[in-house]
Motif scaffolding. Sequence first.
Motif, PDB file in Angstrom:
ATOM      1  N   ALA A   1      -4.286   0.255 -14.462  1.00 20.91           N
ATOM      2  CA  ALA A   1      -3.740   1.003 -15.597  1.00 20.91           C
ATOM      3  C   ALA A   1      -2.257   0.685 -15.789  1.00 20.91           C
ATOM      4  CB  ALA A   1      -3.947   2.499 -15.373  1.00 20.91           C
ATOM      5  N   GLU A   2      -1.528   0.578 -14.689  1.00 24.23           N
ATOM      6  CA  GLU A   2      -0.098   0.250 -14.765  1.00 24.23           C
ATOM      7  C   GLU A   2       0.123  -1.119 -15.384  1.00 24.23           C
ATOM      8  OE1 GLU A   2       4.038   0.834 -14.150  1.00 24.23           O
ATOM      9  OE2 GLU A   2       2.373   2.247 -13.978  1.00 24.23           O
ATOM     10  N   LEU A   3      -0.776  -2.060 -15.122  1.00 23.95           N
ATOM     11  CA  LEU A   3      -0.662  -3.409 -15.669  1.00 23.95           C
ATOM     12  C   LEU A   3      -1.177  -3.504 -17.102  1.00 23.95           C
ATOM     13  CD1 LEU A   3      -1.829  -5.505 -12.561  1.00 23.95           C
ATOM     14  CD2 LEU A   3       0.515  -5.225 -13.411  1.00 23.95           C
ATOM     15  N   GLY A   4      -1.763  -2.435 -17.596  1.00 23.09           N
ATOM     16  CA  GLY A   4      -2.299  -2.451 -18.958  1.00 23.09           C
ATOM     17  C   GLY A   4      -3.665  -3.093 -19.064  1.00 23.09           C
ATOM     18  N   MET A   5      -4.374  -3.250 -17.930  1.00 22.46           N
ATOM     19  CA  MET A   5      -5.712  -3.838 -17.957  1.00 22.46           C
ATOM     20  C   MET A   5      -6.747  -2.825 -18.437  1.00 22.46           C
ATOM     21  SD  MET A   5      -5.620  -6.041 -14.399  1.00 22.46           S
ATOM     22  CE  MET A   5      -7.173  -6.881 -14.738  1.00 22.46           C
ATOM     23  N   ILE A   6      -6.518  -1.563 -18.138  1.00 24.20           N
ATOM     24  CA  ILE A   6      -7.389  -0.482 -18.583  1.00 24.20           C
ATOM     25  C   ILE A   6      -6.510   0.652 -19.079  1.00 24.20           C
ATOM     26  CG2 ILE A   6      -9.290  -1.045 -17.017  1.00 24.20           C
ATOM     27  CD1 ILE A   6      -8.280   1.145 -15.144  1.00 24.20           C
ATOM     28  N   GLN A   7      -7.101   1.599 -19.781  1.00 22.34           N
ATOM     29  CA  GLN A   7      -6.345   2.771 -20.209  1.00 22.34           C
ATOM     30  C   GLN A   7      -6.018   3.632 -19.003  1.00 22.34           C
ATOM     31  OE1 GLN A   7      -8.450   4.831 -23.300  1.00 22.34           O
ATOM     32  NE2 GLN A   7      -7.794   3.382 -24.883  1.00 22.34           N
ATOM     33  N   ALA A   8      -4.885   4.312 -19.079  1.00 20.73           N
ATOM     34  CA  ALA A   8      -4.446   5.149 -17.971  1.00 20.73           C
ATOM     35  C   ALA A   8      -5.531   6.131 -17.583  1.00 20.73           C
ATOM     36  CB  ALA A   8      -3.165   5.893 -18.347  1.00 20.73           C
ATOM     37  N   ALA A   9      -5.840   6.162 -16.299  1.00 17.02           N
ATOM     38  CA  ALA A   9      -6.914   7.033 -15.809  1.00 17.02           C
ATOM     39  C   ALA A   9      -6.451   8.489 -15.795  1.00 17.02           C
ATOM     40  CB  ALA A   9      -7.323   6.601 -14.406  1.00 17.02           C
ATOM     41  N   THR A  10      -7.390   9.391 -16.007  1.00 19.06           N
ATOM     42  CA  THR A  10      -7.066  10.818 -15.983  1.00 19.06           C
ATOM     43  C   THR A  10      -7.271  11.364 -14.571  1.00 19.06           C
ATOM     44  OG1 THR A  10      -9.336  11.346 -16.614  1.00 19.06           O
ATOM     45  CG2 THR A  10      -7.700  11.150 -18.393  1.00 19.06           C
ATOM     46  N   MET A  11      -6.579  10.751 -13.611  1.00 19.74           N
ATOM     47  CA  MET A  11      -6.664  11.190 -12.227  1.00 19.74           C
ATOM     48  C   MET A  11      -5.426  12.003 -11.883  1.00 19.74           C
ATOM     49  SD  MET A  11      -8.153   7.911 -10.142  1.00 19.74           S
ATOM     50  CE  MET A  11      -6.848   6.824 -10.691  1.00 19.74           C
ATOM     51  N   ARG A  12      -5.579  12.847 -10.900  1.00 16.46           N
ATOM     52  CA  ARG A  12      -4.449  13.632 -10.418  1.00 16.46           C
ATOM     53  C   ARG A  12      -3.395  12.690  -9.851  1.00 16.46           C
ATOM     54  NH1 ARG A  12      -4.963  18.502  -5.970  1.00 16.46           N
ATOM     55  NH2 ARG A  12      -2.775  19.184  -6.034  1.00 16.46           N
ATOM     56  N   ARG A  13      -2.161  12.884 -10.299  1.00 13.49           N
ATOM     57  CA  ARG A  13      -1.085  12.015  -9.825  1.00 13.49           C
ATOM     58  C   ARG A  13      -0.839  12.244  -8.333  1.00 13.49           C
ATOM     59  NH1 ARG A  13       2.976   9.127 -12.141  1.00 13.49           N
ATOM     60  NH2 ARG A  13       2.302   9.828 -14.206  1.00 13.49           N
ATOM     61  N   PRO A  14      -0.802  11.177  -7.526  1.00 10.80           N
ATOM     62  CA  PRO A  14      -0.588  11.364  -6.088  1.00 10.80           C
ATOM     63  C   PRO A  14       0.870  11.684  -5.791  1.00 10.80           C
ATOM     64  CG  PRO A  14      -0.592   9.036  -6.599  1.00 10.80           C
ATOM     65  CD  PRO A  14      -0.916   9.761  -7.896  1.00 10.80           C
ATOM     66  N   PRO A  15       1.153  12.239  -4.609  1.00  8.53           N
ATOM     67  CA  PRO A  15       2.557  12.419  -4.217  1.00  8.53           C
ATOM     68  C   PRO A  15       3.277  11.075  -4.191  1.00  8.53           C
ATOM     69  CG  PRO A  15       1.077  13.590  -2.719  1.00  8.53           C
ATOM     70  CD  PRO A  15       0.215  12.735  -3.585  1.00  8.53           C
TER      71      PRO A  15
END
Length: 320
Positions: A223-237
């Motif tokens: 997602a950071e590289l723009g290969m997929i849309q940003a995932a709706t996962m809980r942001r880690p510490p």
Amino acid sequence: MAQTVRIGGRAIAPGEQCRIEIPVARLPTHTMLHLPLVVLRGREDGPHLWISATLHGDELNGMEIVRRVVARISRTKLRGLLIAAPVVNVFGFINQSRYLPDRRDLNRSFPGSKRGSMAAQIAHLFMTEVVAHCGYGIDLHSAAPPRINLPQVRTNLDDPESRRCARAFGAPVVLHAGAPKGSLRHIATQRGARVLLYEAGEPLRFNPDAIRIGVRGIVRVMAELGMIQAATMRRPPKPVEVRQSMWLRAPQGGVFHLRAQLGRRVRENERLGVIADPFGETQVVLRAVAAGIVIGHTSSPLVQRGEGIVHLAVTGPRRR
């Protein structure tokens, strides 16, 4: 016009997903072994990423991470190219061994050659068919026996792009570490790729936390590289970035009783464990020589003098 991508003699068209098995060598039974790959190519151009596992044949967490990532990614929503290699060291994998049959370490055999040892030939094949197509790589590992590792990413933190990817991955610890000579990361980096090495768990075991963190980490990097849309996962510490690590070694042989578990933050001079004789009559205390985080330790209670038994990511000044 999109660049032609050809892997294992097969052209991969935009929007295609395929399974490719590249011949490696025959066993004495005349059975052919293959390097298995899954290739996903998006309809739109974008970054090219490989994910690899089991360069050491007994490190199984990475294989399961690759399987879950491939199942999660849709080629119809992918930008760029993903090459997934769940089992690179096919000989070690079927023998449940870290090494190849001749005891060579595949991850010290890169870039390899067409006519060298079996390790050299597999390394050359992987460089030619996988790394040559990619600008990014994530190489998945577990600890060597008899050890276990806290989930961690190792990379070159002095390279801004590698650091960006490592932070996106979201492992508890990111370690600035040089790549050993002859390793996949060492040679791929020399050839211009940005490579993360993910270490987690122990050999010949599935570790649920290590697998979960690895899958989510790869998805976040994509997602950071723009290969997929940003995932709706809980942001880690936010991961702890560390510039130095060290193995604390056994001052004598004996039975090791560990007190500090994986992931624990320890203070300088804190007691990490005790080495005793089988009756517990003679004891030597193992202490931290600096403040840090326990990122690995031996899984065996039986230790020899000089053996590395606790791996510490150093976060404070080291005691002389």
